[in-house]
Design a protein around this motif. Structure first.
Motif, PDB file in Angstrom:
ATOM      1  N   GLN A 231       0.820  -1.211   0.000  1.00 21.54           N
ATOM      2  CA  GLN A 231       0.000   0.000   0.000  1.00 21.54           C
ATOM      3  C   GLN A 231       0.858   1.267   0.000  1.00 21.54           C
ATOM      4  O   GLN A 231       0.465   2.297  -0.563  1.00 21.54           O
ATOM      5  CB  GLN A 231      -0.909   0.005   1.249  1.00 21.54           C
ATOM      6  N   SER A 232       2.046   1.194   0.621  1.00 23.31           N
ATOM      7  CA  SER A 232       2.903   2.393   0.726  1.00 23.31           C
ATOM      8  C   SER A 232       4.204   2.235  -0.043  1.00 23.31           C
ATOM      9  O   SER A 232       5.204   2.863   0.285  1.00 23.31           O
ATOM     10  CB  SER A 232       3.212   2.666   2.194  1.00 23.31           C
ATOM     11  N   SER A 233       4.232   1.392  -1.058  1.00 24.09           N
ATOM     12  CA  SER A 233       5.459   1.132  -1.802  1.00 24.09           C
ATOM     13  C   SER A 233       5.835   2.308  -2.694  1.00 24.09           C
ATOM     14  O   SER A 233       4.973   3.054  -3.186  1.00 24.09           O
ATOM     15  CB  SER A 233       5.301  -0.128  -2.652  1.00 24.09           C
ATOM     16  N   ILE A 234       7.156   2.468  -2.911  1.00 23.79           N
ATOM     17  CA  ILE A 234       7.659   3.532  -3.801  1.00 23.79           C
ATOM     18  C   ILE A 234       8.075   2.954  -5.152  1.00 23.79           C
ATOM     19  O   ILE A 234       8.780   3.615  -5.916  1.00 23.79           O
ATOM     20  CB  ILE A 234       8.860   4.240  -3.164  1.00 23.79           C
ATOM     21  N   GLY A 235       7.663   1.727  -5.456  1.00 25.59           N
ATOM     22  CA  GLY A 235       8.040   1.089  -6.706  1.00 25.59           C
ATOM     23  C   GLY A 235       7.540   1.858  -7.909  1.00 25.59           C
ATOM     24  O   GLY A 235       6.529   2.589  -7.857  1.00 25.59           O
ATOM     25  N   LEU A 236       8.224   1.717  -9.031  1.00 23.46           N
ATOM     26  CA  LEU A 236       7.848   2.416 -10.251  1.00 23.46           C
ATOM     27  C   LEU A 236       6.491   1.924 -10.761  1.00 23.46           C
ATOM     28  O   LEU A 236       6.231   0.718 -10.754  1.00 23.46           O
ATOM     29  CB  LEU A 236       8.907   2.193 -11.334  1.00 23.46           C
ATOM     30  N   PRO A 237       5.638   2.833 -11.205  1.00 26.75           N
ATOM     31  CA  PRO A 237       4.315   2.432 -11.712  1.00 26.75           C
ATOM     32  C   PRO A 237       4.400   1.870 -13.126  1.00 26.75           C
ATOM     33  O   PRO A 237       4.219   2.577 -14.121  1.00 26.75           O
ATOM     34  CB  PRO A 237       3.528   3.750 -11.678  1.00 26.75           C
ATOM     35  N   VAL A 238       4.682   0.598 -13.238  1.00 27.68           N
ATOM     36  CA  VAL A 238       4.845  -0.049 -14.534  1.00 27.68           C
ATOM     37  C   VAL A 238       3.655  -0.950 -14.791  1.00 27.68           C
ATOM     38  O   VAL A 238       3.186  -1.660 -13.891  1.00 27.68           O
ATOM     39  CB  VAL A 238       6.154  -0.868 -14.570  1.00 27.68           C
ATOM     40  N   ASP A 239       3.161  -0.919 -16.032  1.00 28.05           N
ATOM     41  CA  ASP A 239       2.008  -1.731 -16.413  1.00 28.05           C
ATOM     42  C   ASP A 239       2.368  -3.216 -16.339  1.00 28.05           C
ATOM     43  O   ASP A 239       3.456  -3.640 -16.746  1.00 28.05           O
ATOM     44  CB  ASP A 239       1.587  -1.355 -17.827  1.00 28.05           C
ATOM     45  N   LEU A 240       1.460  -4.028 -15.826  1.00 28.55           N
ATOM     46  CA  LEU A 240       1.703  -5.471 -15.699  1.00 28.55           C
ATOM     47  C   LEU A 240       1.901  -6.155 -17.047  1.00 28.55           C
ATOM     48  O   LEU A 240       2.536  -7.210 -17.119  1.00 28.55           O
ATOM     49  CB  LEU A 240       0.542  -6.136 -14.961  1.00 28.55           C
ATOM     50  N   ASP A 241       1.351  -5.575 -18.123  1.00 32.20           N
ATOM     51  CA  ASP A 241       1.488  -6.172 -19.451  1.00 32.20           C
ATOM     52  C   ASP A 241       2.695  -5.636 -20.214  1.00 32.20           C
ATOM     53  O   ASP A 241       2.879  -5.968 -21.391  1.00 32.20           O
ATOM     54  CB  ASP A 241       0.216  -5.902 -20.281  1.00 32.20           C
ATOM     55  N   SER A 242       3.543  -4.846 -19.570  1.00 28.30           N
ATOM     56  CA  SER A 242       4.689  -4.230 -20.250  1.00 28.30           C
ATOM     57  C   SER A 242       5.812  -5.250 -20.452  1.00 28.30           C
ATOM     58  O   SER A 242       5.919  -6.232 -19.714  1.00 28.30           O
ATOM     59  CB  SER A 242       5.208  -3.047 -19.432  1.00 28.30           C
ATOM     60  N   PRO A 243       6.666  -5.031 -21.455  1.00 28.76           N
ATOM     61  CA  PRO A 243       7.830  -5.916 -21.649  1.00 28.76           C
ATOM     62  C   PRO A 243       8.767  -5.941 -20.432  1.00 28.76           C
ATOM     63  O   PRO A 243       9.422  -6.954 -20.191  1.00 28.76           O
ATOM     64  CB  PRO A 243       8.538  -5.319 -22.873  1.00 28.76           C
ATOM     65  N   ALA A 244       8.837  -4.827 -19.671  1.00 30.56           N
ATOM     66  CA  ALA A 244       9.710  -4.787 -18.506  1.00 30.56           C
ATOM     67  C   ALA A 244       9.287  -5.835 -17.472  1.00 30.56           C
ATOM     68  O   ALA A 244      10.126  -6.572 -16.933  1.00 30.56           O
ATOM     69  CB  ALA A 244       9.698  -3.394 -17.887  1.00 30.56           C
ATOM     70  N   ILE A 245       7.995  -5.923 -17.190  1.00 24.77           N
ATOM     71  CA  ILE A 245       7.511  -6.918 -16.229  1.00 24.77           C
ATOM     72  C   ILE A 245       7.626  -8.319 -16.804  1.00 24.77           C
ATOM     73  O   ILE A 245       7.872  -9.299 -16.073  1.00 24.77           O
ATOM     74  CB  ILE A 245       6.059  -6.606 -15.827  1.00 24.77           C
ATOM     75  N   ALA A 246       7.498  -8.440 -18.131  1.00 26.27           N
ATOM     76  CA  ALA A 246       7.686  -9.749 -18.757  1.00 26.27           C
ATOM     77  C   ALA A 246       9.115 -10.250 -18.545  1.00 26.27           C
ATOM     78  O   ALA A 246       9.344 -11.432 -18.265  1.00 26.27           O
ATOM     79  CB  ALA A 246       7.359  -9.668 -20.246  1.00 26.27           C
ATOM     80  N   MET A 247      10.102  -9.321 -18.642  1.00 28.84           N
ATOM     81  CA  MET A 247      11.492  -9.692 -18.388  1.00 28.84           C
ATOM     82  C   MET A 247      11.693 -10.052 -16.911  1.00 28.84           C
ATOM     83  O   MET A 247      12.437 -10.977 -16.579  1.00 28.84           O
ATOM     84  CB  MET A 247      12.422  -8.550 -18.779  1.00 28.84           C
ATOM     85  N   PHE A 248      11.028  -9.297 -16.029  1.00 25.53           N
ATOM     86  CA  PHE A 248      11.110  -9.572 -14.596  1.00 25.53           C
ATOM     87  C   PHE A 248      10.613 -10.986 -14.311  1.00 25.53           C
ATOM     88  O   PHE A 248      11.276 -11.773 -13.613  1.00 25.53           O
ATOM     89  CB  PHE A 248      10.281  -8.525 -13.860  1.00 25.53           C
ATOM     90  N   ARG A 249       9.478 -11.343 -14.872  1.00 21.70           N
ATOM     91  CA  ARG A 249       8.924 -12.681 -14.651  1.00 21.70           C
ATOM     92  C   ARG A 249       9.777 -13.764 -15.303  1.00 21.70           C
ATOM     93  O   ARG A 249       9.871 -14.892 -14.796  1.00 21.70           O
ATOM     94  CB  ARG A 249       7.495 -12.727 -15.188  1.00 21.70           C
TER      95      ARG A 249
END
Length: 430
Positions: A231-249
């Motif tokens: 709820q209080s995270s400072i993480g970057l607001p990246v779309d779940l369908d973005s290539p960046a999150i795909a690389m993370f997964r």
């Protein structure tokens, strides 16, 4: 001091300088002053010709070579099958002998073959142990593959903690815990960003992740804590369908795959060695688990081939050496001219043993640092001494065929240890 072997005069000596594609060979036949030099390419046909040539010499053959990666293994096995005696030349001994004979450090393949032949003649070479003929090839491959997988997993774990989590969910790092656990990978793969958590209600997240985190104590409280943190995270607001999150997964999936590979290797190692008496006795020592025990057997083979524990310590590189020249005498320290994987295995076992309660290894460590418990250099020396003690004890329990018995000194009323108890402890703990 190394015991030199008396070389029979009726034995043909063969020096082999091994490389990837070819081998420089120098042959000294008894009764002939002229040496024969040839090049043996690493092909089946050339190996056949080389073996036939050695068989036609009409006398026993003794060959020596310096281990070069794994390129020597096929030729060495073929020569052993043909009845040729093999000697392994130490890289350090070869370099020192070359400097003494040629008054220089420069080298080439023909020169190395001459030096190997000289070392064979004076008997300054140990017997070569072939892993396949010794029956340790399988556990060697299990051990080495486990090391490769563990290093890859550690590298990926650091990449996760220093790159991906700081970008997308920095606060999740405090829940990471043990890198051997799969539950954190599974949770982050399902919920890689705070937004993927906060779009649900608290109870819905707990229900969705209940089976993901596995058997954890107070799972509801843990998942609730993760929800509040998101709820209080400072993480970057990246779309779940973005290539960046795909690389993370993709990276997380690779980490989970490495964990499964490591677990499978450990299962196979346990199944292959559970009836091995040496494996069982090594497991009795404090700090030695299944993987370290497997590494010791894979790298050292049969420890009974070392007549004295000092020979085994030298094989591990745990013997002491002093650099001196003329009036100068340097500091005495570990030579490290030995098997690095064995040395690392005993070092890791010693680190575990000194953290356990009531064993002679921790007692030795505590006595060593009693003078100054805050001295980091003294702690390092103490851990080194415990590592050498661990290697001596492993050699003793296998060579004598006795089980390890934990021993704690009990002082006599006079303050001295009884002779009987001292002998009992010395027989197993050295």
């Amino acid at each position: 001091m190394t015991r030199l072997e008396t070389m029979p005069t009726d034995v043909a000596l063969v020096a082999i300088d091994v490389s990837k594609n070819r081998n420089d060979v120098l042959i000294q036949v008894p009764g002939r002053d002229r040496r024969r030099r040839l090049v043996v390419p690493n092909t089946r046909v050339e190996h056949d010709h080389f073996v036939a040539l050695l068989n036609d010499l009409g006398c026993p053959v003794l060959a020596g070579f310096e281990a070069t990666g794994n390129y020597h293994r096929p030729l060495a096995y073929r020569l052993l099958e043909a009845g040729v005696g093999l000697r392994l030349v130490s890289s350090v001994a070869l370099a020192r002998t070359r400097e003494a004979l040629h008054n220089g450090w420069d080298k080439n393949d023909p020169k190395d073959a001459q030096v190997i032949l000289h070392m064979l003649r004076i008997g300054a070479t140990p017997t070569y142990l072939d892993p396949i003929r010794a029956g340790i090839n399988d556990i060697q491959e299990l051990s080495k593959t486990h090391e490769v997988v563990s290093k890859a997993k550690t590298e990926l774990w650091h990449r996760l903690l220093t790159h991906y989590l700081p970008l997308y969910f920095p606060e999740a790092a405090r829940f990471a815990g043990n890198s051997r656990s799969d539950w954190f990978y599974a949770f982050i793969e399902a919920f890689p960003t705070p937004a993927s958590i906060t779009i649900h209600e608290r109870d819905a997240i707990i229900d969705a992740a209940w089976d993901v985190v596995g058997k954890k104590v107070s799972k509801a409280r843990l998942l609730g804590d993760i929800y509040e943190t998101a709820q209080s995270s400072i993480g970057l607001p990246v779309d779940l369908d973005s290539p960046a999150i795909a690389m993370f997964r993709m990276v997380i999936a690779e980490g989970r795959s490495l964990i499964r590979q490591r677990d499978e290797i450990e299962r196979q190692a346990e199944a292959a060695l559970h009836d091995h008496p040496d494996f069982f006795r090594l497991r009795q020592l404090p700090g030695i688990g299944p993987i370290i025990a497997m590494t010791i057997l894979a790298e050292a083979g049969d420890l009974r081939r070392f007549r004295h524990h000092r020979q085994f310590l030298k094989f591990c590189g745990l013997d002491l050496a002093t650099y001196q020249s003329g009036q100068f005498r340097g500091q005495t320290k570990l030579s490290k001219f030995g098997n690095a994987r064995l040395r690392r295995a005993f070092w890791m076992a010693a680190q575990v043993a000194i953290r356990q309660r009531d064993n002679s290894f921790r007692s030795k460590f505590e006595r060593y640092i009693a003078k100054d418990r805050d001295n980091a250099d003294l702690k390092r020396k103490a851990l080194t001494a415990v590592t050498a003690k661990m290697a001596r004890t492993a050699h003793a329990v296998i060579k004598t065929g006795t089980d390890y018995r934990p021993f704690i000194e009990e002082p006599m009323p006079s303050g001295r240890t009884s002779i009987r108890r001292s002998r009992e402890g010395a027989s197993v703990t050295l």
